[in-house]
Design a protein around this motif. Structure first.
Motif, PDB file in Angstrom:
ATOM      1  N   GLU A  90       0.871  -1.174   0.000  1.00 39.82           N
ATOM      2  CA  GLU A  90       0.000   0.000   0.000  1.00 39.82           C
ATOM      3  C   GLU A  90       0.902   1.217   0.000  1.00 39.82           C
ATOM      4  OE1 GLU A  90      -2.328  -0.364   3.570  1.00 39.82           O
ATOM      5  OE2 GLU A  90      -3.806  -1.634   2.575  1.00 39.82           O
ATOM      6  N   LEU A  92       0.971   5.122   0.977  1.00 39.38           N
ATOM      7  CA  LEU A  92       0.266   6.169   1.715  1.00 39.38           C
ATOM      8  C   LEU A  92       0.887   7.510   1.371  1.00 39.38           C
ATOM      9  CD1 LEU A  92      -0.794   3.685   3.130  1.00 39.38           C
ATOM     10  CD2 LEU A  92      -0.326   4.735   5.323  1.00 39.38           C
ATOM     11  N   ARG A  94       0.752  11.643   2.330  1.00 41.12           N
ATOM     12  CA  ARG A  94       0.269  12.527   3.410  1.00 41.12           C
ATOM     13  C   ARG A  94       0.679  13.970   3.177  1.00 41.12           C
ATOM     14  NH1 ARG A  94      -0.950   9.382   7.999  1.00 41.12           N
ATOM     15  NH2 ARG A  94      -0.132   7.257   7.957  1.00 41.12           N
ATOM     16  N   ALA A  98      -1.833  13.319  10.529  1.00 38.68           N
ATOM     17  CA  ALA A  98      -3.059  12.748  11.097  1.00 38.68           C
ATOM     18  C   ALA A  98      -2.805  11.255  11.320  1.00 38.68           C
ATOM     19  CB  ALA A  98      -4.250  12.949  10.154  1.00 38.68           C
ATOM     20  N   GLY A  99      -3.767  10.597  11.960  1.00 37.08           N
ATOM     21  CA  GLY A  99      -3.748   9.141  12.079  1.00 37.08           C
ATOM     22  C   GLY A  99      -2.468   8.576  12.646  1.00 37.08           C
ATOM     23  N   THR A 100      -1.981   7.523  12.020  1.00 36.82           N
ATOM     24  CA  THR A 100      -0.821   6.810  12.570  1.00 36.82           C
ATOM     25  C   THR A 100       0.468   7.637  12.473  1.00 36.82           C
ATOM     26  OG1 THR A 100      -0.450   5.656  10.472  1.00 36.82           O
ATOM     27  CG2 THR A 100      -1.783   4.517  12.108  1.00 36.82           C
ATOM     28  N   LEU A 101       0.526   8.586  11.539  1.00 38.20           N
ATOM     29  CA  LEU A 101       1.728   9.436  11.452  1.00 38.20           C
ATOM     30  C   LEU A 101       1.813  10.327  12.701  1.00 38.20           C
ATOM     31  CD1 LEU A 101       4.136  10.432   9.544  1.00 38.20           C
ATOM     32  CD2 LEU A 101       2.657  12.379   9.123  1.00 38.20           C
ATOM     33  N   ASP A 129      -0.631  -5.099   8.353  1.00 37.84           N
ATOM     34  CA  ASP A 129      -0.103  -4.196   7.314  1.00 37.84           C
ATOM     35  C   ASP A 129       1.041  -3.310   7.830  1.00 37.84           C
ATOM     36  OD1 ASP A 129      -2.107  -5.248   5.736  1.00 37.84           O
ATOM     37  OD2 ASP A 129      -3.387  -3.474   5.792  1.00 37.84           O
ATOM     38  N   ASP A 175      -4.692  13.008   3.638  1.00 35.46           N
ATOM     39  CA  ASP A 175      -3.848  11.855   3.283  1.00 35.46           C
ATOM     40  C   ASP A 175      -4.704  10.826   2.554  1.00 35.46           C
ATOM     41  OD1 ASP A 175      -5.270  10.426   5.283  1.00 35.46           O
ATOM     42  OD2 ASP A 175      -3.779  10.934   6.800  1.00 35.46           O
ATOM     43  N   PHE A 176      -4.065   9.848   1.960  1.00 35.76           N
ATOM     44  CA  PHE A 176      -4.815   8.775   1.292  1.00 35.76           C
ATOM     45  C   PHE A 176      -3.936   7.562   1.066  1.00 35.76           C
ATOM     46  CE2 PHE A 176      -3.147   9.419  -3.072  1.00 35.76           C
ATOM     47  CZ  PHE A 176      -2.654  10.714  -2.986  1.00 35.76           C
ATOM     48  N   LYS A 177      -4.613   6.468   0.752  1.00 36.17           N
ATOM     49  CA  LYS A 177      -3.941   5.195   0.515  1.00 36.17           C
ATOM     50  C   LYS A 177      -4.199   4.735  -0.905  1.00 36.17           C
ATOM     51  CE  LYS A 177      -6.036   1.504   1.160  1.00 36.17           C
ATOM     52  NZ  LYS A 177      -6.674   0.376   0.443  1.00 36.17           N
ATOM     53  N   ASP A 197     -13.416   5.947   2.497  1.00 38.28           N
ATOM     54  CA  ASP A 197     -12.866   4.815   3.260  1.00 38.28           C
ATOM     55  C   ASP A 197     -11.345   4.810   3.204  1.00 38.28           C
ATOM     56  OD1 ASP A 197     -15.412   3.885   3.770  1.00 38.28           O
ATOM     57  OD2 ASP A 197     -15.116   1.907   2.864  1.00 38.28           O
ATOM     58  N   THR A 198     -10.766   5.401   2.166  1.00 38.91           N
ATOM     59  CA  THR A 198      -9.319   5.288   1.940  1.00 38.91           C
ATOM     60  C   THR A 198      -8.594   6.639   1.922  1.00 38.91           C
ATOM     61  OG1 THR A 198      -9.515   5.359  -0.478  1.00 38.91           O
ATOM     62  CG2 THR A 198      -9.676   3.189   0.553  1.00 38.91           C
ATOM     63  N   CYS A 199      -9.326   7.710   2.185  1.00 40.83           N
ATOM     64  CA  CYS A 199      -8.727   9.053   2.194  1.00 40.83           C
ATOM     65  C   CYS A 199      -9.182   9.780   3.448  1.00 40.83           C
ATOM     66  CB  CYS A 199      -9.214   9.899   1.018  1.00 40.83           C
ATOM     67  SG  CYS A 199      -8.999   9.215  -0.617  1.00 40.83           S
ATOM     68  N   ARG A 200      -8.408  10.757   3.887  1.00 39.68           N
ATOM     69  CA  ARG A 200      -8.934  11.714   4.871  1.00 39.68           C
ATOM     70  C   ARG A 200      -9.298  12.991   4.116  1.00 39.68           C
ATOM     71  NH1 ARG A 200      -5.127   9.257   8.535  1.00 39.68           N
ATOM     72  NH2 ARG A 200      -6.349   8.262  10.172  1.00 39.68           N
ATOM     73  N   ARG A 216     -14.504   5.585  12.733  1.00 40.85           N
ATOM     74  CA  ARG A 216     -13.431   5.124  13.620  1.00 40.85           C
ATOM     75  C   ARG A 216     -13.549   5.736  15.007  1.00 40.85           C
ATOM     76  NH1 ARG A 216      -9.591   6.583   9.271  1.00 40.85           N
ATOM     77  NH2 ARG A 216      -9.108   4.721   8.048  1.00 40.85           N
TER      78      ARG A 216
END
Ligand code: TMP
Length: 236
Positions: A90, A92, A94, A98-101, A129, A175-177, A197-200, A216
Motif C-alpha cells: 500500500e 500512503l 500525506r 493525522a492518524g498513525t503518522l 499491514d 492523506d490517502f492510501k 474509506d481510503t482518504c482523509r 473510527r
C-alpha cells in the motif's frame, strides 16, 4: 461483459469474475471496518456512494493521464474494472499530519507537513499491514526498485490532481492510501478504490472530517459525511 463467479470477498467489496478474463466486477458493500478489522459496523448506503465517488475520482485521474483500473459503472453498487494482480504494497500519501503518522511521530493532528510524506505498508492482514521502507520492498521481492519508483511518481501526480480537484469543492486532501495492480500484459495501474474509506477529507473552512474517521472515532454523522463528499463532487 457478463458477471460470473465470486473471486474474492473483502471487508468492504466483492470481486467477481466476468466472461472476459481482462475484466472483473467490483461490488461495494455497506460494511465498514477500522483498526485492521477489529472494529466492524455498517454505514447505510455507503456501498452505493463509494461506487459513485470512486468512479468520479478515477475518471478525473484518467482524464489527467493517470492509468487506473476503472472501466465503467454498471449499477448502483457495481463497476467494471480491469483485471489485475494486486501488488502487495500500500502506498500512503500525506499532506497534513493525522492518524498513525501523528501517533508514531508525536505530531498534533492537523500539523502541516512542509513537504509530502510517502509511506509503504506491506499488505498482510495477519501482521496488521506493517510499515516498511524501500529496502524491505526490494529485499522481500514485493516490487522492483523501478516499479516502486513508478508507483511513487504516479502517487505524486494523483496527489497533485486530486488535491487541486478537491480544493474547488472546499475539501482538503489530508492523506490517502493507494493500491496498484499489474494487468495481464504487466502494466502497473492504480487499482482498488479512492473513497472516504481510503482518504482523509477535511472541510477546508471548518476542518470538519468528511471520511471514515467519523466511524473510527464515533463522531456521528457518518452517512451525512459520505453524502456531502458525493454531493460536492457532483457539483464539479
Ligand atoms: P493512517 O493514518 O491510519 O496510517 O492512514 C493514512 C491514510 O491511508 C488514511 O487516509 C487512511 C488510509 N488507509 C487505508 O485506507 N487503509 C489502510 O489499511 C491504511 C493503513 C490506511
Amino acid at each position: 461483459v457478463e458477471k460470473r463467479e465470486l473471486l474474492y470477498e473483502g471487508k468492504t467489496k466483492q470481486v467477481f469474475a466476468t466472461d472476459n478474463q481482462n475484466f472483473r466486477i467490483f461490488a461495494f458493500k455497506d460494511e465498514a471496518t477500522a483498526f485492521n478489522g477489529l472494529k466492524k459496523g455498517k454505514i447505510s448506503g455507503k456501498g452505493v456512494i463509494n461506487n459513485k465517488i470512486s468512479s468520479i475520482l478515477m475518471r478525473v485521474l484518467e482524464r489527467e493521464g493517470v492509468p487506473t483500473h476503472f472501466v465503467k459503472e454498471i449499477s448502483d453498487r457495481e463497476q467494471i474494472v480491469k483485471a489485475v494482480s494486486i501488488m502487495p504494497i500500500e502506498v500512503l500519501v500525506r499532506n497534513v499530519a493525522a492518524g498513525t503518522l501523528s501517533k508514531r511521530l508525536g505530531l498534533p493532528e492537523g500539523a502541516k507537513l512542509s513537504s509530502t510524506v510517502y509511506e509503504y505498508c506491506y499488505k498482510n492482514n495477519d501482521l496488521g499491514d506493517p510499515l516498511i521502507n524501500t529496502s524491505h520492498v526490494v529485499a522481500l521481492g514485493l516490487a522492483t526498485e523501478e516499479e516502486l519508483k513508478l508507483m511513487l511518481k504516479i502517487a505524486g501526480k494523483i496527489n497533485d490532481v486530486l488535491s487541486a480537484c478537491l480544493k474547488k469543492i472546499n475539501v482538503d486532501l489530508i492523506d490517502f492510501k493507494l493500491e496498484f495492480g499489474k494487468t495481464i500484459d504487466g502494466t502497473i495501474i492504480v487499482a482498488d478504490e479512492i473513497t472516504p474509506d481510503t482518504c482523509r477529507f477535511w472541510d477546508s473552512v471548518t476542518r470538519s472530517k468528511l471520511d471514515i474517521d467519523r466511524f473510527r472515532k464515533d463522531l456521528g454523522g457518518v452517512e451525512e459525511a459520505y453524502n456531502e463528499i458525493f454531493n460536492r463532487l457532483q457539483s464539479l
